[in-house]
Write an enzyme that holds these catalytic residues in place. Structure first.
Site, PDB file in Angstrom:
ATOM      1  CG  ASP A  17      -1.769   1.172   1.391  1.00  0.00           C
ATOM      2  OD1 ASP A  17      -2.355   1.587   0.374  1.00  0.00           O
ATOM      3  OD2 ASP A  17      -1.881   1.718   2.499  1.00  0.00           O
ATOM      4  CG  ASP A  19      -1.928   7.307   0.887  1.00  0.00           C
ATOM      5  OD1 ASP A  19      -1.079   8.193   0.704  1.00  0.00           O
ATOM      6  OD2 ASP A  19      -2.855   7.081   0.094  1.00  0.00           O
ATOM      7  CG  ASP A 217      -2.488   1.999   6.356  1.00  0.00           C
ATOM      8  OD1 ASP A 217      -3.181   2.941   6.761  1.00  0.00           O
ATOM      9  OD2 ASP A 217      -2.125   1.899   5.173  1.00  0.00           O
TER      10      ASP A 217
END
Length: 268
Positions: A17, A19, A217
């Site tokens: 991922d 961000d 996350d």
């Protein structure tokens, strides 16, 4: 831990991922260790991919400069082999569906954004849109009719009451909302997810889920954490992601990705 280390031996591709995983969303900080990680993975013959809610426009230069092998963008709706620019998979909204979503959001007094493969437009650029979108995409142009000009892969809700939006039944059968900001949710196909996009990559490579590791996350990583052979959550992850993770690592600022890959003995 022994069981996790055994699983790690089967890893042939790793998806990241962006961000708050590769880089800090609010500041743009990405540690130097990330470049080292990608170099070491290439030396080991382990492929890499970016699995993100962003579209290609939002894949910032420092992430592109990592030279990943694949982009799984727009929450799995667009999948590209980077070197050849070969599109492995695309899943777009029909024009009638976009118009249904617009009608609903206007009734709910919510603004919205259109996500094309390499561009975005908003219905209205105001303070609420700026708070949600600026850290990811900077300022966007207004164009409420953008869906008539480009294929739309995803939409975003934008309002100060986003947590109160509830899909009407006729839309709930086709799409779902995934909150990513207090003022905004991703509007994705009912069957759409990063997991589906990554699965398309594995099929093209003749690999299995147990050959894949992912880092993430947020809630848009939920299906991916159920799918991958191994999943690593960043320390600041959503509680549901922390619960699903095989391994929890440190934050971006504290070289969490490097530490995890070393702990799993995938790189030195």
């Amino acid at each position: 831990m022994d069981k996790i280390l055994e699983k790690a031996k089967a890893i042939k591709i790793i998806f990241f991922d962006i961000d708050d995983t590769l880089r800090v969303k609010t500041s743009g900080f990405m540690p130097e260790s990330i470049t080292q990680v990608f170099e070491k993975l290439r030396e080991k013959g382990i492929m890499t991919g970016i699995a993100t809610g962003r579209n290609l426009y939002g894949v910032v230069p420092e992430v592109r400069d990592l030279h990943p092998d694949f982009y799984v963008a727009i929450n799995g709706a667009y999948v590209e082999e980077v070197k050849s620019h070969n599109i492995l998979y695309k899943n777009t909204f029909s024009t009638p569906l976009v118009e249904e979503i617009i009608t609903w959001l206007e009734q709910e007094k919510s603004e919205y954004a259109f996500v094309a493969s390499d561009s975005l437009k908003v219905s209205k650029w105001d303070k609420i849109a700026k708070e949600a979108i600026s850290p990811v995409y900077a300022e966007l142009e207004e164009d409420p009719a953008y869906y008539q000009k480009q294929d739309i892969y995803q939409m975003l809700t934008i309002s100060d009451h986003d947590d109160q939006l509830v899909l009407p039944e006729h839309l709930a059968q086709q799409i779902r909302l995934v909150r990513w900001h207090p003022n905004s949710s991703d509007v994705v196909p009912m069957a759409g997810s990063k997991a589906i996009g990554c699965q398309k990559v594995l099929e093209a490579l003749d690999l299995k889920p147990e050959n894949m590791l992912n880092f993430g996350d947020g809630l848009n990583d939920r299906e991916l954490f159920d799918f991958a052979g191994l999943s690593v959550a960043m320390k600041i992850s959503h509680p549901e992601i922390l619960e699903k993770a095989d391994y929890v690592t440190d934050t971006v600022e504290n070289d969490g990705i490097l530490k995890a890959l070393q702990a799993l003995k995938i790189i030195d």
